[in-house]
Design an enzyme around this catalytic site. Structure first.
Site, short mmCIF file in Angstrom:
data_model
loop_
_atom_site.label_atom_id
_atom_site.label_comp_id
_atom_site.label_asym_id
_atom_site.label_seq_id
_atom_site.Cartn_x
_atom_site.Cartn_y
_atom_site.Cartn_z
N VAL A 111 0.84 -1.21 0.00
CA VAL A 111 0.00 0.00 0.00
C VAL A 111 0.87 1.25 0.00
O VAL A 111 0.63 2.21 -0.73
CB VAL A 111 -0.94 0.01 1.22
CG1 VAL A 111 -1.60 1.37 1.39
CG2 VAL A 111 -2.00 -1.07 1.05
N ALA A 112 1.92 1.21 0.82
CA ALA A 112 2.77 2.39 0.94
C ALA A 112 3.58 2.63 -0.32
O ALA A 112 3.75 3.76 -0.76
CB ALA A 112 3.69 2.25 2.15
N ILE A 165 3.14 1.53 -3.48
CA ILE A 165 2.47 1.80 -4.76
C ILE A 165 2.03 3.26 -4.76
O ILE A 165 1.27 3.68 -3.89
CB ILE A 165 1.25 0.86 -4.95
CG1 ILE A 165 1.75 -0.59 -5.06
CG2 ILE A 165 0.46 1.26 -6.19
CD1 ILE A 165 0.66 -1.63 -5.00
N GLU A 183 -0.14 5.39 -5.47
CA GLU A 183 -1.46 5.66 -6.04
C GLU A 183 -1.86 7.12 -5.86
O GLU A 183 -2.73 7.61 -6.54
CB GLU A 183 -2.53 4.70 -5.47
CG GLU A 183 -2.96 4.94 -4.06
CD GLU A 183 -1.87 4.56 -3.07
OE1 GLU A 183 -1.52 5.44 -2.25
OE2 GLU A 183 -1.34 3.45 -3.12
N ASP A 225 1.15 35.35 -34.72
CA ASP A 225 0.64 36.41 -35.58
C ASP A 225 1.42 37.67 -35.29
O ASP A 225 1.93 37.84 -34.18
CB ASP A 225 -0.83 36.69 -35.23
CG ASP A 225 -1.75 35.63 -35.79
OD1 ASP A 225 -1.41 35.06 -36.82
OD2 ASP A 225 -2.79 35.39 -35.15
N ASP A 257 -6.59 34.33 -34.05
CA ASP A 257 -7.69 35.09 -33.49
C ASP A 257 -8.99 34.95 -34.28
O ASP A 257 -10.06 35.05 -33.73
CB ASP A 257 -7.31 36.58 -33.36
CG ASP A 257 -6.67 37.13 -34.63
OD1 ASP A 257 -6.74 36.44 -35.68
OD2 ASP A 257 -6.12 38.24 -34.59
N ASP A 285 -8.93 30.63 -38.15
CA ASP A 285 -7.70 30.12 -37.52
C ASP A 285 -7.97 28.85 -36.71
O ASP A 285 -7.03 28.16 -36.32
CB ASP A 285 -7.11 31.17 -36.56
CG ASP A 285 -6.47 32.33 -37.32
OD1 ASP A 285 -6.02 32.09 -38.45
OD2 ASP A 285 -6.43 33.44 -36.78
N ASN A 335 4.88 6.69 4.94
CA ASN A 335 4.56 6.87 3.54
C ASN A 335 3.30 7.65 3.28
O ASN A 335 3.26 8.55 2.45
CB ASN A 335 4.47 5.53 2.83
CG ASN A 335 4.61 5.75 1.36
OD1 ASN A 335 3.68 6.21 0.72
ND2 ASN A 335 5.79 5.50 0.83
N ASP A 392 4.99 11.74 3.93
CA ASP A 392 5.57 12.00 2.60
C ASP A 392 4.78 12.98 1.75
O ASP A 392 5.34 13.70 0.95
CB ASP A 392 5.62 10.68 1.80
CG ASP A 392 6.94 9.98 2.02
OD1 ASP A 392 7.70 10.47 2.86
OD2 ASP A 392 7.18 8.97 1.35
#
Ligand code: ATP
Length: 888
Positions: A288-289, A291, A293, A335, A623, A627, A716, A720
């Site tokens: 879990v930590a 990965i 996500e 332009d 503009d 365009d 984590n 973190d």
């Protein structure tokens, strides 16, 4: 809102006459009063399409738990709770909940920023209220409002036309028909006709491509034709940036790798005599930590924060991925008029009766040249005397006024009865005026080279003569001479006719004209444009000028701005010359050209494609309504906030609030900074994750119980996150605009980020394992248990702290920490402090340390933890030092 209130006035408006429509809607050509409009807004609701249901906070919170690994972790925690480790189970649940709350907060922040962007770029409409024309947000329109439309506008609601002039509308989104429909005022008898055949109606979100019109709003919001199919369209909006997609991909690979590591750890741990449930929790916590996500959400926040910074500096990003692409821009096609120049035109020279004179000299205002430039002109003089309109045209009216002409008087005595509007392909504009002396006059103005092709005669001192070689050559030479001085040159011509032409078509109207003279107008460069061009060049970006103006005018201005070198004629190409080249020939030659003159919007698409064939990332400004295809084709389409049409803005990734070229460069700088900051966050998070995986994996292999699941999750998921987000707010490094663009094939691992993640992860893991080894080998406290608890606590503190110290290292990927200013980013300082407090609290707060299963460290142990953690700073500094030496 009560459904009833939303009901619009019913009726099949296309089968009714204009008068019937107006009376059915309770309005008049002067428009609604403000008070009435307010009332209607309250009863009909805002003129916008529903964007699907917004999720409640609670639903968003629940969604945080849909991740499979989180579910497994919670299940494992509950099982372990049953087996007696209740505190651990409770803390794990707590960490997961805190993490979910953080997730909701992050997503809400990203969403807020994206909504703010949407608000900034919401379209506007010109509406008659209380008899005055005002510009309002399209959302504020109500049935009965009278609106003004012209080429380039997006039709803001469903409307019935009251007046049209050569009006054409592209309704592809509704009808699938990409050829613009010519609108008419005819009442339609058959109520059953399809949308495409209701030619006296305009539909929300379709594009006006030509002409102009006045219309009454008959349906707004969900009661429009698009509203009826809005559900089909609503889902398409949630696009992921390429970076986010890459991250998702990376997440998948990492997930597999980490799951394998976790599985091996689980097996090895059990074989080594550890409890199955403990090992299961440890392995899952690690998975879990480790990965990442949360990374996509962090990236979204950093991108979104980047857009806020850009907006403050006048660059409004409409699509999030643009931030990422901007930073890698290699070619900027801009332009000229209004973007590189100020679009403040002043007439400087007049060529009349075969002679060139200064604009300051007296001129007879009854001369055809003066009459035509005034009549073939859409400038409005407001009640306070100020001029409203296109600067090229207002300059001419200003000139006539300065010379004493009664401009309003002329427009009244010779009223306009027809017109062929200006378009940038033809580069001409004509009006048909009824003469006070009887008959009609066609008054045409436009690019001299184009106009000359349609002139069979010329007038000199009141005498009309057939066009001859000599006059032809003199006109071209004078045009060349004026253009060389960076002046925009326009010619005037006319013809008298007995009747209004049957068709308002260029082929019919703009023929057999009598040439009357030319004017040269100055449009000064934007003062900051020259520096911006230089900055772009230094940053390895090639600026390219594209203009409808004459070759010589374009080259003169490009030279002044530093886009081409003095006298480098080969770098300039005209639209006509471009037409001679095949796509293949052009793709090979494209690198030669820095200035495109007398080009039409469709040339822009070719220019973008040719550069893209060379593998370059191209930004293109635009503009006008024409365009839009080029803006869409470019990697970054850039619209103009002030002068841009709604259609062109809608086709753009970014809009310049100030129409200024230098804002593009500012945005590129921001884009580069954002990309580099995302790299920093990724480097920080992934090296930390690698450090954790290595620590746990090796410890398990050698049979150490180094960190508990709670420790891993805490470090984590809680400590973190804050530094990772705060790294996204790092100021730009000094040399961002001195590096070459990173190119199409770069990704967030480029530029040495990948090897850095690896070696830094190894250092983090190595130091943590080292301190644990040291603590159990030379225990301060006697006895294995106490020694083990101390060692495990020191490893926990070290792994947490080392990441916080390491966060300072990643402030610059290659540069020294001392060159970027360690404490400049206040948010970062607070984030690190907060993370530190969260980490230290678990050890220092009585009660919490029991729950977290950590010992009270003495000062000697704390010192060891600090010294070991801090070691990563000098180590990385030394590596970066050698990296810099090697790269040089
Ligand atoms: P860019 O922003 O690309 O530099 P531009 O202003 O140079 O655009 P256009 O507006 O398409 O390009 O003008 C092209 C040419 O058409 C001008 O050089 C001028 O000769 C002519 N032109 C411009 N405005 C008008 C106008 N209102 N009426 C008639 N002719 C015009």
């Amino acid at each position: 809102m009560v459904e009833e209130k939303k009901q619009q006035v019913q009726g099949v408006f296309y089968t009714q006459t204009e008068e019937e429509v107006l009376s059915n809607l309770g309005t008049a050509v002067e428009g609604l009063s403000d008070a009435e409009a307010k009332k209607r807004l309250a009863s009909y609701g805002a003129n916008q399409l529903d964007e699907g249901k917004t999720k409640s906070l609670f639903v968003k919170f629940l969604e945080q738990f849909k991740d499979f690994m989180i579910i497994v972790l919670m299940a494992a925690a509950i099982i372990s709770g049953f087996f007696g480790d209740v505190t651990d189970a409770v803390i794990i649940m707590l960490v997961v909940v805190v993490n979910a709350i953080l997730g909701v907060f992050q997503e809400a922040k990203a969403e807020q920023a994206i909504n703010a962007l949407k608000m900034m770029s919401s379209p506007h409409a010109r509406v008659k209220r209380d008899g005055h024309v005002v510009t309002l947000k399209s959302e504020e329109l109500v049935p009965g409002d009278i609106i003004l439309l012209e080429a380039g506008d997006v039709v803001p609601a469903d409307v019935r036309f009251l007046e049209i002039a050569s009006l054409k509308i592209e309704e592809a989104a509704l009808t699938g028909e990409s050829v613009p429909v010519e609108k008419s005022m005819n009442k339609i008898e058959d109520a059953e006709v399809g949308i495409g055949d209701r030619t006296n109606m305009g539909f929300m979100n379709s594009n006006v491509t030509y002409g102009r019109g006045i219309a009454v709003v008959v349906g707004t919001g969900m009661n429009t034709e698009v509203g009826k199919i809005a559900d089909m369209l609503a889902t398409a909006d949630e696009t992921k940036t390429p970076l986010q997609e890459n991250l998702n991909q990376l997440g998948k690979y990492l997930t597999i790798a980490i799951l394998v590591v976790a599985a091996v750890m689980f097996v090895v741990g059990i074989n080594g005599g550890k409890e199955a449930i403990d090992m299961l929790l440890t392995s899952i916590s690690l998975a879990v930590a480790a990965i990442p996500e949360g990374l996509p959400a962090i990236v979204t926040i950093i991108l979104a924060l980047g857009t806020q910074k850009m907006a403050k500096r006048n660059a409004i990003v409409r699509k999030l991925p643009a931030v990422e692409t901007l930073g890698s821009t290699e070619i900027i096609c801009s332009d000229k008029t209004g973007t590189l120049t100020l679009n403040q035109m002043t007439v400087e020279k007049v060529f009349v009766n075969g002679t060139l004179q200064d604009a300051s000299e007296a001129i007879d205002t009854t001369l055809p040249i003066v009459q035509i430039m005034t009549l073939s002109n859409d400038t409005k003089i407001s009640s306070d005397g100020s001029l409203i309109g296109d600067p090229t045209e207002t300059a001419m009216v200003q000139f006539s006024l300065d010379k004493g002409l009664d401009v309003n008087g002329l427009n009244t005595s010779e009223p306009r009865v027809g017109e062929v509007p200006f378009d940038s392909d033809r580069k001409l504009m004509s009006t048909i005026n009824e003469l006070s002396t009887g008959g009609y006059q066609i008054a045409t103005k436009g690019a001299p080279d184009e106009l000359l092709k349609r002139c069979t005669h010329y007038v000199v001192n009141g005498e009309v003569k057939p066009m001859d070689q000599e006059m032809h050559a003199l006109i071209l030479a004078t045009n060349h001479n004026l253009a060389k001085q960076a002046l925009r040159v326009l010619a005037m011509a006319y013809r008298q006719v007995d009747a209004i032409p049957a068709e308002m078509d260029s082929e019919v109207v703009e023929q057999e004209l009598i040439y009357a003279g030319m004017i040269g107008m100055i449009d000064p460069e934007r003062p900051e444009a020259k520096d911006a061009v230089a900055t772009a060049r230094e940053a390895g970006i090639r600026p390219i000028m594209i203009t409808g103006d004459h070759r010589d005018t374009a080259q003169a201005i490009a030279t002044r701005l530093g886009i081409v070198e003095e006298g480098n004629d080969d770098a300039v190409i005209t639209g006509a010359e471009l037409n001679e080249l095949s796509d293949e020939e052009f793709a090979t030659a494209v690198t030669k050209y820095s200035v495109y003159a007398r080009v039409s919007p469709e040339h822009k698409v070719r220019i973008v494609k040719a550069w893209q064939k060379k593998g370059k990332i191209v930004a293109m400004t635009g503009d006008g309504v024409n365009d839009a295809p080029a803006l869409k084709t470019a990697d970054i389409g850039i619209g103009m906030g002030i002068t841009g049409t709604e259609v062109s803005k809608g086709a753009s990734e970014m809009v310049l609030a100030d129409d200024n070229f230098s804002t593009i460069i500012v945005a590129v700088e921001e884009g580069r900074k954002v990309f580099s900051n995302i790299q920093k966050s990724i480097q920080y998070l992934l090296s930390a994750n690698l450090g954790e995986v290595l620590t746990l994996f090796i410890a398990t292999m050698v049979g150490w119980t180094i960190l508990t699941p709670v420790h891993i999750l805490w470090i984590n998921l809680v400590t973190d996150t804050f530094p990772a987000i705060a790294l996204g707010l790092e100021p730009a490094e000094k040399d961002v605009m001195k590096q070459k663009p990173r190119g199409r094939n770069s990704n967030f691992f480029s530029n040495g980020v990948f090897p850095s993640i690896i070696y830094q992860g190894i250092i983090e893991g190595g130091i943590t394992l080292g301190i644990y080894w040291w603590a159990i080998t030379f225990p301060v406290h006697a006895g294995y248990d106490a020694a083990h608890l101390d060692a495990s606590t020191m490893a926990f503190a070290t792994l947490g702290l080392i990441q916080l110290f390491h966060a300072f290292n990643v402030k610059s990927i290659h540069g020294s920490l001392f060159s970027v200013g360690a404490f400049k980013n206040k948010s970062f300082n607070w984030a690190v402090l907060l993370s530190f407090v969260l980490l230290a609290a678990t050890i220092l707060v009585p009660g919490l340390n029991d729950a977290f299963n950590v010992a009270h460290l003495d000062s000697y142990q704390w010192l060891a933890v600090f010294v070991a953690s801090f070691a990563i700073v000098p180590i990385v500094e030394i590596v970066k030092f050698f990296q810099r030496k090697l790269v040089k």
